[in-house]
Design a protein around this motif. Structure first.
Motif, PDB file in Angstrom:
ATOM      1  N   TYR A  61      53.422 -36.946  22.594  1.00  0.00           N
ATOM      2  CA  TYR A  61      53.047 -38.347  22.384  1.00  0.00           C
ATOM      3  C   TYR A  61      54.195 -39.148  21.800  1.00  0.00           C
ATOM      4  CZ  TYR A  61      48.280 -36.861  23.299  1.00  0.00           C
ATOM      5  OH  TYR A  61      47.151 -36.364  23.889  1.00  0.00           O
TER       6      TYR A  61
ATOM      7  N   ARG B  48      39.393 -35.311  28.845  1.00  0.00           N
ATOM      8  CA  ARG B  48      40.212 -36.511  29.054  1.00  0.00           C
ATOM      9  C   ARG B  48      40.228 -37.415  27.835  1.00  0.00           C
ATOM     10  NH1 ARG B  48      38.832 -39.157  34.559  1.00  0.00           N
ATOM     11  NH2 ARG B  48      40.585 -40.470  33.919  1.00  0.00           N
ATOM     12  N   ILE B  49      39.254 -37.288  26.948  1.00  0.00           N
ATOM     13  CA  ILE B  49      39.249 -38.163  25.774  1.00  0.00           C
ATOM     14  C   ILE B  49      39.397 -37.366  24.485  1.00  0.00           C
ATOM     15  CG2 ILE B  49      37.960 -39.877  24.466  1.00  0.00           C
ATOM     16  CD1 ILE B  49      36.743 -40.830  27.014  1.00  0.00           C
TER      17      ILE B  49
ATOM     18  N   PRO C  78      42.621 -34.607  24.182  1.00  0.00           N
ATOM     19  CA  PRO C  78      43.939 -35.250  24.058  1.00  0.00           C
ATOM     20  C   PRO C  78      44.075 -36.091  22.790  1.00  0.00           C
ATOM     21  CG  PRO C  78      42.946 -35.731  26.205  1.00  0.00           C
ATOM     22  CD  PRO C  78      41.930 -34.984  25.414  1.00  0.00           C
ATOM     23  N   MET C  79      43.010 -36.818  22.429  1.00  0.00           N
ATOM     24  CA  MET C  79      43.138 -37.675  21.240  1.00  0.00           C
ATOM     25  C   MET C  79      43.225 -36.833  19.975  1.00  0.00           C
ATOM     26  SD  MET C  79      40.761 -41.008  21.941  1.00  0.00           S
ATOM     27  CE  MET C  79      41.267 -41.803  20.435  1.00  0.00           C
TER      28      MET C  79
ATOM     29  N   PHE D 233      41.693 -45.732  34.108  1.00  0.00           N
ATOM     30  CA  PHE D 233      40.589 -44.890  33.643  1.00  0.00           C
ATOM     31  C   PHE D 233      39.261 -45.396  34.187  1.00  0.00           C
ATOM     32  CE2 PHE D 233      38.071 -42.337  30.870  1.00  0.00           C
ATOM     33  CZ  PHE D 233      38.917 -41.342  30.397  1.00  0.00           C
TER      34      PHE D 233
ATOM     35  N   ASP E 241      53.010 -48.496  25.855  1.00  0.00           N
ATOM     36  CA  ASP E 241      52.124 -47.871  24.874  1.00  0.00           C
ATOM     37  C   ASP E 241      51.129 -48.937  24.412  1.00  0.00           C
ATOM     38  OD1 ASP E 241      50.963 -46.738  22.654  1.00  0.00           O
ATOM     39  OD2 ASP E 241      52.837 -46.452  21.549  1.00  0.00           O
ATOM     40  N   PRO E 242      49.820 -48.690  24.514  1.00  0.00           N
ATOM     41  CA  PRO E 242      48.848 -49.734  24.135  1.00  0.00           C
ATOM     42  C   PRO E 242      49.065 -50.253  22.712  1.00  0.00           C
ATOM     43  CG  PRO E 242      47.750 -47.632  24.632  1.00  0.00           C
ATOM     44  CD  PRO E 242      49.179 -47.483  25.028  1.00  0.00           C
ATOM     45  N   GLU E 243      49.608 -49.395  21.870  1.00  0.00           N
ATOM     46  CA  GLU E 243      49.821 -49.785  20.475  1.00  0.00           C
ATOM     47  C   GLU E 243      50.805 -50.952  20.346  1.00  0.00           C
ATOM     48  OE1 GLU E 243      48.359 -48.814  16.683  1.00  0.00           O
ATOM     49  OE2 GLU E 243      47.824 -48.157  18.696  1.00  0.00           O
TER      50      GLU E 243
ATOM     51  N   GLY F 208      50.107 -45.054  18.579  1.00  0.00           N
ATOM     52  CA  GLY F 208      48.743 -45.068  18.071  1.00  0.00           C
ATOM     53  C   GLY F 208      48.266 -43.705  17.616  1.00  0.00           C
ATOM     54  N   LEU F 209      48.979 -42.641  18.032  1.00  0.00           N
ATOM     55  CA  LEU F 209      48.555 -41.296  17.654  1.00  0.00           C
ATOM     56  C   LEU F 209      49.501 -40.670  16.649  1.00  0.00           C
ATOM     57  CD1 LEU F 209      47.526 -39.895  21.119  1.00  0.00           C
ATOM     58  CD2 LEU F 209      46.046 -40.135  19.137  1.00  0.00           C
TER      59      LEU F 209
ATOM     60  N   PHE G  84      42.566 -46.179  24.835  1.00  0.00           N
ATOM     61  CA  PHE G  84      42.851 -44.783  24.504  1.00  0.00           C
ATOM     62  C   PHE G  84      44.307 -44.667  24.065  1.00  0.00           C
ATOM     63  CE2 PHE G  84      39.464 -44.335  27.788  1.00  0.00           C
ATOM     64  CZ  PHE G  84      38.469 -43.954  26.910  1.00  0.00           C
ATOM     65  N   PRO G  85      44.535 -44.214  22.824  1.00  0.00           N
ATOM     66  CA  PRO G  85      45.916 -44.214  22.320  1.00  0.00           C
ATOM     67  C   PRO G  85      46.802 -43.161  22.985  1.00  0.00           C
ATOM     68  CG  PRO G  85      44.434 -43.244  20.704  1.00  0.00           C
ATOM     69  CD  PRO G  85      43.576 -43.763  21.814  1.00  0.00           C
ATOM     70  N   HIS G  86      46.178 -42.167  23.658  1.00  0.00           N
ATOM     71  CA  HIS G  86      47.009 -41.130  24.265  1.00  0.00           C
ATOM     72  C   HIS G  86      47.416 -41.481  25.688  1.00  0.00           C
ATOM     73  CE1 HIS G  86      42.892 -40.279  25.443  1.00  0.00           C
ATOM     74  NE2 HIS G  86      43.310 -39.450  26.379  1.00  0.00           N
ATOM     75  N   LEU G  87      46.955 -42.635  26.186  1.00  0.00           N
ATOM     76  CA  LEU G  87      47.278 -43.023  27.558  1.00  0.00           C
ATOM     77  C   LEU G  87      48.121 -44.295  27.552  1.00  0.00           C
ATOM     78  CD1 LEU G  87      43.753 -42.511  29.193  1.00  0.00           C
ATOM     79  CD2 LEU G  87      45.653 -40.897  29.079  1.00  0.00           C
TER      80      LEU G  87
END
Lengths: 571, 211
Positions: free
Chosen positions: A562, A481-482, A485-486, B103, B132-134, A567-568, B92-95
């Motif tokens: 994404y 989950r972390i 994916p990141m 979470f 998006d958190p960003e 952010g990614l 978390f940047p992917h969520l």
């Protein structure tokens, strides 16, 4: 000091052991399978007994001494040339727009298999190659291909060129990964403020630190360049060939008694590479002394020489990029060529004939190649993630021994232990099916997957894991989950690197399958001796495309998954 | 020793080679904030890592950590029920924003979507679920990180300079929000900070770690 996250999770505890076993096992077995026959063991007729006969047979072969010298010369000079080109380019141009353009040009070259690059270069520089066609008859007056030996010249110069154009981008990318760690931009700023020329300042203040970081990749390049068969087969001299080609010929000869002198020659190859690395290390000391003198002299190295050196770096790198791309483009043209008379620059007609004739076979072999590459790279990826996770749990990075084990398959010449592995597998009846091929590919895929993923994996902020743990997330949840994916983008890139390495394997595929498994690389190289340019064009394009496709996917998938997550997006 | 709250009993952290780093004994009752101050490098964050259970193997820990009567020392980080907020809010940047808040919710929580909506509403971020958190401002991210942590229902809250990256104007509001919420949840709070204003706003005891 916020440090590690978690208990590593017992399920990962095995990964490092298994990885080391998969790296060292085949190497040890291969060396055993080389040493025994070289001294009279494991004979096909079962008459085993200690003897020096294989060695006598080896030295009786005409041209062996010359072959040794050729291997040393081509390997050493191509590595030196690639390294100098790479260093001058970085010294002269890092931080400029030219540099980022060149980086963009050279990065994709990394996916091009050696065989494809060599075949492409052959299409360019042969007397009837594209370059001759482009400048004839205008500049040369040639109306027929000239009778000069350019390809496979006895001096090995086209082999040196072929190795250089592939190794320069490799060394460049290894350097680019290391430069931020040594704060090269800051170092350069200091030297420039103090009035040093770009090249001189870089060599005095940046190069020593960079060199320490990329020493192992350089040795890997040197060892590969001295012992490869996939480039030497296309561009290397043939009478005599390099030592590795001698070994390959004997190993694939129907006469099984030639395997013993081949094993002896493989040991000579191993010693030769070890000796070359020693000589190289001597060179390192000499250069270090020169740098010390340079620092103490205080000479600033501004002016004409600086400009000349930066130009050389640019020209060498550009040439490498253009040669590989130009070669592939000429392959593409040939694959669609109808009639193409010398010295026309382009075919007078185009046709789909070659693709219609070879396409179906090429598609089938492409699928086999991709499947083999995917399975191998995926196994490597799981093991590497297991190792890196264990590392996080232990709270310290892999030590120097670990690094050496990782680089061992890249520094030991393939030709020194793969034939032995084949002999051993034949003896125990294991040389069947796809399993030995996967296992052998894994030896070379694992290190690259590790090197590709370790940086991003270690760089992930560990406080994410602390937060996950604070919210009750276990080791498995943390991974799925972390972390995964990141790290989707670097994980896919590592998978693509692993696949490209597998796609490019020639010797490993040939020997581990006993010549019974055809991949794009083995097919393209097998066609080369036939000289049907249209067929070679089709297979080489299929090969280059197949090695590149995973990189394309690795770039696109994270962007799609994404697309709303800025952010990614930077990686 | 207290029954309720977070108790650090003769806590002593040293390097693996035996060189001492930091020592601390403290009892923090529910609703109480203890502020830990001192220059960088004295081991403030290391103490927090010891409490969350993420201390690097390069350190040795002695002494006892108890939370509401439970001894934490041998527990893995996931079982400690200790929440933590950092100065980087580490969404978390992917969520999405909603997924980030969710979470923290324990598994099998009924009405997850409604809980997430309510939580976002409480911090003035109605309808931000899919964002998006960003794209959030620093203050908004800080609030999301706080809610994410609180929804996990920790028994104690650790704060690792969580206000230092915020603009001065925002800082007061965020301090008030964090301390109010922590008191409402009856949490013992351990705050690590450089900024005496943080400690003053917390209103509790201040411990200065010597160099």
């Amino acid at each position: 000091m916020l440090a590690t996250d978690l208990s590593p999770g017992k399920q990962w505890g095995l990964a490092p052991t298994l990885t080391i076993a998969l790296l060292l096992g085949p190497i040890a077995a291969g060396l055993l399978g080389t040493i025994l026959p070289a001294f009279g063991g494991m004979r096909p007729d079962g008459q085993n007994g200690f003897s020096f006969d294989p060695w006598t047979r080896l030295w009786a072969e005409p041209g062996v001494g010359q072959a040794l010298w050729l291997s040393f010369k081509t390997g050493f000079l191509s590595t030196l040339g690639a390294l100098i080109g790479c260093f001058l380019l970085i010294a002269g141009w890092q931080g400029t727009r030219v540099f980022s353009r060149l980086e963009a040009l050279l990065s994709p070259l990394l996916s091009v298999p050696h065989a494809a690059a060599a075949l492409g270069l052959a299409f360019l520089i042969a007397p009837s190659g594209w370059i001759a066609r482009l400048i004839s008859p205008g500049l040369t007056g040639w109306t027929r291909p000239p009778d000069v030996l350019i390809l496979q010249d006895p001096g090995g110069w086209s082999l040196i060129a072929g190795l250089m154009i592939k190794e320069l981008p490799f060394l460049l990318l290894m350097s680019l990964a290391a430069l931020p760690q040594i704060k090269s931009a800051e170092r350069m700023r200091v030297t420039q403020v103090l009035g040093y020329g770009r090249v001189r300042g870089w060599f005095l203040a940046v190069m020593p630190a960079l060199y320490t970081q990329i020493r192992l990749p350089i040795y890997a390049v040197l060892a590969y360049a001295m012992s490869n068969v996939d480039v030497a087969m296309v561009l290397g001299p043939s009478r005599p060939p390099t030592l590795s080609m001698f070994i390959l010929r004997w190993m694939t000869d129907p006469d099984l008694t030639l395997r013993a002198p081949a094993a002896a020659a493989a040991l000579v190859q191993l010693g030769l590479v070890a000796a070359a690395i020693m000589v190289w290390r001597g060179g390192e000391k000499a250069v270090a002394a020169l740098i010390n003198r340079g620092v103490e002299s205080g000479t600033r190295g501004m002016g004409l020489r600086d400009t000349a050196l930066t130009t050389i770096g640019l020209v060498l790198s550009l040439t490498a990029g253009i040669a590989v791309f130009g070669g592939l483009i000429s392959q593409l043209i040939w694959s669609f060529a109808g009639r193409w008379r010398f010295p026309d620059a382009l075919p007078s007609s185009f046709s789909l004939m070659s693709w219609e004739r070879h396409g179906p076979d090429a598609v089938e072999v492409t699928l086999i190649t991709l499947a083999l590459a995917f399975v191998t790279a995926l196994i490597a990826l799981v093991l590497v993630i297991g190792c890196l996770n264990t590392e996080l749990g232990a709270g310290r990075k892999m030590n120097r021994t670990g690094m050496v084990i990782l680089y061992l398959p890249l520094i030991l010449p393939q030709i020194a232990f793969l034939p032995g592995l084949q002999i051993l597998m034949i003896q125990i009846g294991a040389a069947q099916g796809i399993f030995p091929v996967v296992l052998t590919h894994l030896v070379f895929v694992l290190p690259y997957v590790f090197l590709a993923l370790a940086g991003p994996y270690r760089a992930l902020d560990r406080r994410y894991a602390t937060i996950g743990a604070a919210m009750g997330l276990g080791a498995v949840g943390m991974l799925w989950r972390i972390r995964l994916p990141m790290l989707l983008a670097p994980i896919l890139t590592a998978l693509a690197v692993g696949m490209a390495v597998s796609v490019g394997q020639y010797l490993a595929t040939l020997l581990a399958s006993g010549g019974r498994l055809n991949t794009l690389t083995t097919e393209a190289l097998a066609l080369f001796s036939g000289g049907d340019r249209r067929a070679i064009g089709v297979w080489t394009i299929a090969l280059a495309f197949t090695a590149w496709l995973p990189f394309l996917l690795a770039l696109m998938i994270p962007r799609i998954v994404y697309r709303n997550k800025s952010g990614l997006r930077h990686d | 020793m207290i029954e309720d709250g977070l108790s650090l009993d003769q806590l002593s952290i040293s390097h693996a080679d035996g060189k001492g780093l930091v020592q601390l004994s403290a009892d923090i009752a529910p609703r109480e904030v203890l502020s830990l101050m001192g220059p960088s490098g004295v081991g403030k964050s290391t103490i927090l890592a010891a409490i969350t259970g993420t201390l690097s193997p390069a350190f040795r820990l002695e002494g006892r950590i108890t939370l509401n009567g439970r001894v934490l020392n041998a527990l893995p980080p996931q079982k400690r029920r200790v929440g933590i907020l950092f100065q980087d809010h580490l969404l978390f940047p992917h969520l999405s924003v909603g997924q980030n808040v969710g979470f923290g919710l324990p598994p099998r929580t009924p009405d997850r979507a409604a809980r997430i909506q309510a939580a976002l509403s409480e911090i003035g971020l109605d309808g931000f679920e899919a964002r998006d958190p960003e794209t959030l401002s620093g203050g908004q991210r800080a609030r999301v990180a706080l809610m994410r942590m609180l929804l996990a229902e920790p028994d104690a809250l650790l704060l690792d300079e969580p206000f230092s990256r915020l603009d001065v104007g925002l800082r007061d509001r965020m301090r008030e929000l964090v301390f109010t919420r922590a008191r409402a949840a009856r949490l013992p709070v351990l705050l690590v900070t450089h900024d005496i204003a943080d400690a003053e706003a917390a209103g509790g005891r201040v411990v200065n770690l010597p160099e």
